[in-house]
Design an enzyme around this catalytic site. Structure first.
Site, short mmCIF file in Angstrom:
data_model
loop_
_atom_site.label_atom_id
_atom_site.label_comp_id
_atom_site.label_asym_id
_atom_site.label_seq_id
_atom_site.Cartn_x
_atom_site.Cartn_y
_atom_site.Cartn_z
N GLY A 115 0.79 -0.65 0.08
CA GLY A 115 0.17 0.34 0.31
C GLY A 115 1.16 1.01 -0.13
O GLY A 115 0.03 2.18 -0.27
N SER A 135 -1.77 -1.59 -4.49
CA SER A 135 -2.35 -0.63 -4.75
C SER A 135 -2.38 0.78 -4.12
O SER A 135 -2.05 0.78 -3.37
CB SER A 135 -4.17 -0.68 -4.91
OG SER A 135 -5.01 0.04 -4.83
N HIS A 155 -4.64 16.32 1.07
CA HIS A 155 -4.49 14.71 2.56
C HIS A 155 -3.89 15.66 3.89
O HIS A 155 -3.40 16.68 3.90
CB HIS A 155 -3.01 14.13 1.70
CG HIS A 155 -4.10 12.54 1.56
ND1 HIS A 155 -4.02 13.21 0.06
CD2 HIS A 155 -4.26 12.00 1.89
CE1 HIS A 155 -4.53 12.48 -0.88
NE2 HIS A 155 -4.61 11.12 -0.03
N LYS A 183 1.71 14.11 5.97
CA LYS A 183 1.35 13.01 3.95
C LYS A 183 3.08 13.39 3.65
O LYS A 183 3.27 14.32 3.08
CB LYS A 183 0.73 13.29 3.32
CG LYS A 183 1.27 12.11 2.03
CD LYS A 183 -0.33 11.85 1.33
CE LYS A 183 -0.30 11.32 0.06
NZ LYS A 183 0.16 9.97 0.70
N1 NAD Z 1 -2.65 2.62 -0.68
C1 NAD Z 1 -3.55 2.77 0.49
O1 NAD Z 1 -4.54 2.57 0.56
C2 NAD Z 1 -3.08 3.86 0.90
C3 NAD Z 1 -3.16 4.18 2.95
C4 NAD Z 1 -3.26 5.37 3.41
C5 NAD Z 1 -1.82 5.14 3.73
N2 NAD Z 1 -1.23 4.76 1.95
C6 NAD Z 1 0.32 5.05 2.09
O2 NAD Z 1 0.64 4.29 3.09
C7 NAD Z 1 2.46 4.35 3.75
C8 NAD Z 1 1.99 4.63 4.60
O3 NAD Z 1 1.03 5.85 5.57
P1 NAD Z 1 1.05 5.46 7.08
O4 NAD Z 1 -0.25 6.87 7.27
O5 NAD Z 1 0.45 4.57 7.96
O6 NAD Z 1 2.67 6.52 7.57
P2 NAD Z 1 3.13 6.35 8.91
O7 NAD Z 1 4.06 7.28 9.46
O8 NAD Z 1 1.72 6.65 9.66
O9 NAD Z 1 3.72 4.91 8.84
C9 NAD Z 1 4.78 4.17 8.85
C10 NAD Z 1 5.88 3.23 9.60
O10 NAD Z 1 6.01 2.83 8.32
C11 NAD Z 1 6.92 2.33 9.58
N3 NAD Z 1 8.90 2.29 8.29
C12 NAD Z 1 9.83 2.93 8.35
N4 NAD Z 1 10.74 2.33 7.17
C13 NAD Z 1 10.05 0.88 7.62
C14 NAD Z 1 10.86 0.25 7.28
N5 NAD Z 1 12.24 -0.05 6.48
N6 NAD Z 1 10.39 -1.67 7.90
C15 NAD Z 1 9.49 -1.38 8.40
N7 NAD Z 1 8.83 -0.12 9.11
C16 NAD Z 1 9.25 1.19 8.94
C17 NAD Z 1 7.65 3.60 10.15
O11 NAD Z 1 8.52 3.77 11.35
C18 NAD Z 1 6.02 3.89 10.63
O12 NAD Z 1 5.67 3.09 11.85
C19 NAD Z 1 2.50 5.95 2.93
O13 NAD Z 1 3.13 5.73 1.78
C20 NAD Z 1 0.40 5.95 2.94
O14 NAD Z 1 0.68 7.34 1.28
C21 NAD Z 1 -1.57 4.14 1.23
#
Ligand code: NAD
Length: 259
Positions: free
Chosen positions: A92, A117, A149, A153
């Site tokens: 995601g 996705s 957003h 973000k």
């Molecule tokens: N596809 C979808 O439906 C959808 C929906 C919402 C968010 N997103 C995307 O998902 C991603 C995460 O969003 P979020 O709001 O949860 O962000 P967030 O910053 O709250 O969480 C990301 C997490 O990943 C961790 N992380 C970073 N590098 C890592 C690694 N190498 N291994 C393991 N963990 C690691 C961070 O410490 C953090 O806890 C973003 O790219 C966002 O745009 C996608």
């Protein structure tokens, strides 16, 4: 029982995915990894492992599907590790460059099944179908994609906005879309282009609008996510679907086609 692991386990999405997975029969969370909070207990009693231990965690927990919601570079590396071990994937994470996308696809192809996705919500997947239909029916209208957003973000424009542009370009055929313009400033006349605009502020979960403007009228198609649980439940559904599928790259539309 499908055994799932999660990278980004302590993030905004990771936290919700753990809750959604617990509600779904037939899924069991067997590992959670993050770059922060190693040793922290997740709901269900699993301890967070450091992201550097991904390969060992996937082997030891006999993971069937890895769900990744992290950051672009980490997503490419995590997907490659999973693919090498034949672990199926749900990705995601957004903000990947074209080169990162290509590297991820190369690592996956032939090795595992993956649903990738930029938006796992049911509503956005219907939104894309409506947008494609409207773009064809209103051929020649000016098209603008506007997304909003939350202030945290990292990537802009959103992966969903970029996928919306691709959807429109595919529906219209390449000759109909000459270029994409990201924001506008100064003196410039609008051409045969798609304009893309990113708004950032507060705690907006995710809004996407496609505006089609012609002579004397405009049509707006809009999706608004009220809660991240719309994405989390879709990602969990995709994980249940992808386990054991033929190796290849699938979209959320493939998941939703099988009700
Ligand atoms: N596809 C979808 O439906 C959808 C929906 C919402 C968010 N997103 C995307 O998902 C991603 C995460 O969003 P979020 O709001 O949860 O962000 P967030 O910053 O709250 O969480 C990301 C997490 O990943 C961790 N992380 C970073 N590098 C890592 C690694 N190498 N291994 C393991 N963990 C690691 C961070 O410490 C953090 O806890 C973003 O790219 C966002 O745009 C996608």
């Amino acid at each position: 029982m499908t055994r799932i692991a999660l990278t980004g386990a302590l993030g905004r999405m990771g936290t919700l995915i753990i809750q959604e997975a617990a509600k779904r029969e037939g899924l069991e969370l067997v590992a959670g990894l993050d770059v922060v909070g190693a040793g922290k207990e997740l709901p269900g009693g699993i301890l967070v492992r450091d992201a550097s231990e991904l390969e060992a965690a996937l082997r030891e927990s006999r993971t069937d599907v890895l769900i990744d919601f992290t950051i672009a570079q980490a997503a490419v590396e995590n997907a490659s590790t999973a693919a090498r071990l034949g672990v199926d994937l749900v990705v995601g994470t957004t903000g990947l460059s074209p080169e990162q996308h290509a590297a991820m696809r190369k690592a996956i192809e032939g090795n595992c099944a993956a649903v990738i996705s930029p938006n796992f919500s049911l509503g956005v997947n219907v939104f894309w179908k409506l947008v494609a239909e409207a773009a064809v029916a209103l051929k020649g209208y000016d098209i603008e994609v506007i997304e909003a957003h939350h202030s945290q973000k990292k990537d802009a424009p959103s992966g969903t906005a970029l996928a919306t542009v691709e959807t429109i370009a595919r529906a219209l055929g390449e000759n109909e879309v000459q270029k994409v313009v990201y924001g506008r400033q100064g003196l410039m006349l609008r051409g045969k282009e798609i304009g893309v605009h990113a708004v950032r502020g507060g705690d907006i979960v995710g809004d996407h609008t496609v505006l089609l403007a012609g002579s004397g009228e405009r049509l707006e198609i809009k999706h608004q996510a009220h809660s991240r649980s719309a994405f989390a439940s879709g990602a969990v559904r995709a994980a249940a679907w992808v386990a054991g599928k033929k190796p290849g790259i699938y979209s959320m539309a493939d998941v939703l086609a099988q009700r």
